[in-house]
Design a protein around this motif. Sequence first.
Motif, PDB file in Angstrom:
ATOM      1  N   THR A  53      22.772  54.731 -36.593  1.00 19.79           N
ATOM      2  CA  THR A  53      21.670  53.933 -37.145  1.00 19.79           C
ATOM      3  C   THR A  53      20.904  54.786 -38.154  1.00 19.79           C
ATOM      4  O   THR A  53      19.843  55.323 -37.857  1.00 19.79           O
ATOM      5  CB  THR A  53      20.731  53.451 -36.017  1.00 19.79           C
TER       6      THR A  53
ATOM      7  N   TRP B  81      15.597  43.539 -36.696  1.00 16.14           N
ATOM      8  CA  TRP B  81      16.728  43.085 -35.872  1.00 16.14           C
ATOM      9  C   TRP B  81      17.225  41.695 -36.260  1.00 16.14           C
ATOM     10  O   TRP B  81      18.402  41.381 -36.092  1.00 16.14           O
ATOM     11  CB  TRP B  81      16.353  43.132 -34.382  1.00 16.14           C
TER      12      TRP B  81
ATOM     13  N   GLU C  22      20.238  41.516 -38.421  1.00 18.53           N
ATOM     14  CA  GLU C  22      21.530  41.935 -37.875  1.00 18.53           C
ATOM     15  C   GLU C  22      22.292  40.809 -37.185  1.00 18.53           C
ATOM     16  O   GLU C  22      23.293  41.046 -36.532  1.00 18.53           O
ATOM     17  CB  GLU C  22      21.340  43.117 -36.906  1.00 18.53           C
ATOM     18  N   ARG C  23      21.815  39.569 -37.336  1.00 16.21           N
ATOM     19  CA  ARG C  23      22.545  38.449 -36.728  1.00 16.21           C
ATOM     20  C   ARG C  23      23.763  38.059 -37.560  1.00 16.21           C
ATOM     21  O   ARG C  23      24.847  37.868 -37.038  1.00 16.21           O
ATOM     22  CB  ARG C  23      21.617  37.242 -36.577  1.00 16.21           C
TER      23      ARG C  23
ATOM     24  N   THR D 165      27.002  38.731 -35.376  1.00 16.08           N
ATOM     25  CA  THR D 165      26.823  39.361 -34.059  1.00 16.08           C
ATOM     26  C   THR D 165      26.360  38.360 -33.008  1.00 16.08           C
ATOM     27  O   THR D 165      26.155  38.720 -31.862  1.00 16.08           O
ATOM     28  CB  THR D 165      25.779  40.502 -34.140  1.00 16.08           C
ATOM     29  N   HIS D 166      26.216  37.094 -33.409  1.00 17.40           N
ATOM     30  CA  HIS D 166      25.691  36.097 -32.467  1.00 17.40           C
ATOM     31  C   HIS D 166      26.613  34.904 -32.287  1.00 17.40           C
ATOM     32  O   HIS D 166      26.182  33.868 -31.804  1.00 17.40           O
ATOM     33  CB  HIS D 166      24.305  35.604 -32.933  1.00 17.40           C
TER      34      HIS D 166
ATOM     35  N   ARG E 209      32.818  47.650 -34.703  1.00 20.59           N
ATOM     36  CA  ARG E 209      32.384  47.292 -33.345  1.00 20.59           C
ATOM     37  C   ARG E 209      31.852  48.484 -32.552  1.00 20.59           C
ATOM     38  O   ARG E 209      31.258  48.289 -31.498  1.00 20.59           O
ATOM     39  CB  ARG E 209      33.536  46.629 -32.589  1.00 20.59           C
TER      40      ARG E 209
ATOM     41  N   LYS F 268      29.480  50.029 -33.618  1.00 17.33           N
ATOM     42  CA  LYS F 268      28.050  49.853 -33.915  1.00 17.33           C
ATOM     43  C   LYS F 268      27.553  48.483 -33.433  1.00 17.33           C
ATOM     44  O   LYS F 268      26.485  48.365 -32.866  1.00 17.33           O
ATOM     45  CB  LYS F 268      27.832  50.022 -35.431  1.00 17.33           C
ATOM     46  N   TRP F 269      28.335  47.430 -33.689  1.00 16.27           N
ATOM     47  CA  TRP F 269      27.966  46.070 -33.264  1.00 16.27           C
ATOM     48  C   TRP F 269      29.076  45.560 -32.350  1.00 16.27           C
ATOM     49  O   TRP F 269      30.047  44.951 -32.805  1.00 16.27           O
ATOM     50  CB  TRP F 269      27.811  45.151 -34.472  1.00 16.27           C
ATOM     51  N   SER F 270      28.929  45.809 -31.055  1.00 23.79           N
ATOM     52  CA  SER F 270      30.070  45.672 -30.138  1.00 23.79           C
ATOM     53  C   SER F 270      30.630  44.245 -30.034  1.00 23.79           C
ATOM     54  O   SER F 270      31.817  44.054 -29.869  1.00 23.79           O
ATOM     55  CB  SER F 270      29.696  46.190 -28.754  1.00 23.79           C
TER      56      SER F 270
ATOM     57  N   ALA G  33      30.580  41.862 -32.371  1.00 24.53           N
ATOM     58  CA  ALA G  33      30.673  41.209 -33.683  1.00 24.53           C
ATOM     59  C   ALA G  33      32.004  40.498 -33.911  1.00 24.53           C
ATOM     60  O   ALA G  33      33.063  40.978 -33.505  1.00 24.53           O
ATOM     61  CB  ALA G  33      30.473  42.254 -34.775  1.00 24.53           C
TER      62      ALA G  33
END
Length: 357
Positions: free
Chosen positions: A257, A285, A288-289, A312-313, A340, A342-344, A346
């Motif tokens: 980050t 945050w 980051e969606r 990510t959602h 992933r 970083k954004w598991s 996604a």
Amino acid sequence: KLRQILFGNTMHVFSYNWKKAYFRFHDPSSELAFTLEVGKGGARSIQMAVQGSIIKYLLFTRKGKDCNFGSLCEISKKEQEQALAVALAGILWAAGAAQKATICLVSEDTYIASTPDYSVDNFTERLQLFEFLEKEATEKFIYDHLQCFRGEGSHGVILFLYSLIFSRTFERLQMDLDVTTTQLLQPNAGGFLCRQAVLNMILTGRASPNVFNGCEKGKSQETLHGVLTRSDVGYLQWGKDALEDDRLSQVGSMLKTPKLPIWLCNINGNYSILFCTNRQLLSDWKMERLFDLYFYSGQSSQKKLVHLTIDTHSHHWERDQQEEKRGPRRRFSPVEMAIRTKWSEATINWNGTIPFF
């Protein structure tokens, strides 16, 4: 001392791929105008780490320019040169703890003769050092002598690495390193690869040998040195052979980050860059969606940037449907696996590009 800290002895010399590596941009006013052409071998990782700083300047720190994707592709030759000078100077200044930078150039005169325990390479013996006590003066000097880093046959990448070591100083390097890393390069297939300490020195200013946060205890209770502060440009890594449960090899939040949404990626030992043009991505945050990332692999086969959309959602049942479409034996691209880390959760849309494997 220079040879010793790089190779662990004074007899090794740089391989052919290292000697011919320098900093060269793609054509101005083209899709890849802001990217460096990178060659083969261990110098690639340095070129790609510098690429992160070039993007940082062009998108987020240069005055009077909108940071959008279009502005990156429209840069002129002069803007390319300015970006390279600012990036190199900024990295050296940070390595010198924001107090002093040292630049190495090759002169006409030879200062060191060959001895039985030192192999001559015909340029290290001709180094001349220039010291600067102001960041602006460092930048101007590099800009005025840019040919020494971007000219064919200039040994540009090696000179930058030498400058980095002298800016950091041998004393600070000894304090940065730990028992796992006593030298900065490691032998590999007839050449040399940069160890993590070199990349961390470019990203954070300190030659930390590891990617975790802070300090950890090793197997024999020795202190291992990780990353102490968030850097402007981050780092992600994924390897098909990496052990998930090896705590010490996992990248910590300081590198995952960063302050700006730019990451140097080590994917199966190949270095590439991921970045987002939205400065707020990592500070809000809600951003980051659903967001876009651009991917530059540095491979000569890549003619334009890859545009990825990261969600990510998305709901797990939607993802299951997508995976069914791809068939049960679907392999994920290593690029997706790196993202992933970083954004598991996604899901990643390649927007029409065939995923890189």
